[in-house]
Design an enzyme around this catalytic site. Structure first.
Site: not given
Ligand SMILES: *Cc1c(COP(=O)(O)O)cnc(C)c1O
Length: 463
Positions: A112
């Site tokens: 993120k």
């Molecule tokens: C948010 C997140 C995801 C999922 O990602 P999306 O784009 O919301 O599908 C997967 N792995 C981790 C570690 C995350 O923090």
């Protein structure tokens, strides 16, 4: 470049307004009125370029003339300077045709950061230009809060309040938020669950007077700028493996479908992507949608990959809109009905269009653990449970002929208990994150009451 709502009933807006608004007034999500494209030559020229340079080009295609290119280039350079790997998103190899894109070298050790670092600079910049400020309220079950605080701390035009459920997140996750010493950050341990925090956030966002007086906003994954930032690593990874001269496939761990849709955006821009395998944990709404054409909400189950414990994938609405030939009325009908019934029957033509790019696979808890152990045994790499879901889906997707890039969304050290239980080995925490243990924490305790928290936000914004 103009942006329209997936529900077809909001006026088109420019990039800046789409970024600041988040959700469109009709409840839809913003998408570009027309897809920009990059030429084959432009994509080929990404080879060997620094990550920030590729990010600038991709972003510029969506921003239009609203922000000067030099400003974009500065923001991208700054956003990725804090990553602890010079490639920003390096590739490693785990199989003859399988490569892992490591998205976890940012300040909070999860993918993120890649989007949030850029979004923070973008939104703070445009606020400053119009003489406005914003207050971000965020509810976190762990990862989003750390990434948001890391991205927004010290920004001139933004205040951020991060709520987390007291005692229900790990110490490392808490420290990513609570050790920020900047004046524009407040952290709140809420005496309740994550669902309580989310309900308080919803209540606050629906409060028009609060929204107006403190410039309240959220940082959820529906913001189109986050999607664009995520399309960048599709380009850098694919080009490293021979694109645009050859096609590349991707395997993506998914919850809210942000990463999955970012891949679709990269393809629309002109990147030759032959397949995107959407890998879910047992919360498999997306896998089922692509398999049998039924998008049906189930009960949320707790798994080792908690960031994907989601049963309604917000960004799926964007893909639906695309695949019903951008029919806003139909998209509005389908997703309003979904909010009530928890069910969408995907029209056959739309399903066929989705399957041109996407397939879905769901991975159980046992397979996730076994994949962590097998990957360690075969390659010496310790992967986190979210990545393991995608690696397992990769091994099961025997029909992929092109090189496959598997997105690795978190550092194994972010989920040490699950990784140690699966592999018998505890991942080493990167040096920068270890330093958090020595820093002082600062946070307030508040009851799980919307009015109390809203008063706290107001006092912070006005004081
Ligand atoms: C948010 C997140 C995801 C999922 O990602 P999306 O784009 O919301 O599908 C997967 N792995 C981790 C570690 C995350 O923090």
């Amino acid at each position: 470049m103009r942006y329209v709502s997936t529900r077809g009933a909001s006026p088109a807006v420019g990039f800046v307004d789409a970024v600041l608004a988040g959700l469109a007034p009709d409840g839809g999500l913003y998408v570009p009125e027309e897809w920009p494209t990059l030429t084959r030559e432009q994509i080929a020229a990404f080879a060997g370029q620094p990550y920030a340079a590729v990010a600038t080009e991709v972003l510029a295609a969506f921003v239009g003339d609203e922000i000067p290119r030099e400003t974009l280039a500065e923001m991208c350079a700054e956003a990725y300077a804090g990553f602890t790997h010079p490639a920003v998103v390096p590739l490693t190899q785990i199989a003859p045709n399988g490569f892992i894109a490591e998205l976890f070298h940012g300040p909070s050790l999860a993918f993120k950061d890649v989007a949030m670092q850029l979004l923070a600079r973008l939104s703070d910049h445009v606020l400053g230009q119009s003489g406005r400020t914003q207050t971000i309220l965020c509810a976190t079950s762990g990862d989003t809060g750390g990434a948001a605080v890391e991205a927004f701390r010290g920004r001139a035009n933004t205040r951020i309040v991060a709520m987390f459920p007291d005692g229900r997140i790990s110490e490392v996750q808490r420290r990513f938020m609570t050790t920020a010493a900047e004046d524009n950050v407040r952290c709140v341990a809420v005496a309740g669950t994550f669902d309580d925090c989310q309900a308080i956030l919803k209540d606050a966002l629906a409060d028009a007077s609060l929204k107006q007086s403190v410039g309240l906003s959220a940082v959820n994954s529906i913001n189109f700028a986050r999607i664009v930032a995520q399309a960048v690593y599709y380009f850098t990874s694919a080009v490293a493996l021979g694109a645009p001269g050859r096609a590349v496939a991707f395997c993506v761990p998914s919850g809210n479908f942000g990463d999955g849709f970012a891949g679709y955006v990269a393809k629309k821009l002109g990147l030759p992507i032959s397949k995107i395998v959407v890998a879910t944990n047992s919360n498999d709404i997306l896998a089922r949608a692509f398999q049998d054409g039924r998008y049906t909400r189930g009960a949320v189950a707790a798994t080792q990959s908690p960031a994907m414990d989601i049963q309604s994938a917000s960004n799926f609405e964007r893909l639906y809109f695309e695949c019903v030939r951008r029919d806003g009325l139909e998209t509005a009908r389908a997703f309003k009905a979904f909010a009530e019934t928890g069910f969408i029957e995907i029209p056959p033509q739309a399903l066929a269009a989705m399957r041109e790019t996407f397939t879905g696979l769901s991975v159980g808890e046992g397979d996730t653990s076994r994949t962590i152990l097998a990957t360690l045994n075969e390659t010496g790499q310790l992967i986190d449970p979210h990545t393991a879901v995608a690696v397992n889906a990769f091994h099961r997707s025997r029909d992929l002929e092109d090189p496959v890039v598997i997105l690795s969304t978190a550092h194994a050290a972010k989920f040490p208990e699950a990784v140690a239980a699966a592999a018998g080995e505890t991942p080493v925490t990167p040096r920068k994150a270890r330093a958090l243990a020595a820093k002082a924490e600062r946070f307030d305790h508040l009851p799980a009451e919307a009015d109390t928290i809203k008063a706290y936000v107001r006092a912070f914004a006005e004081g």
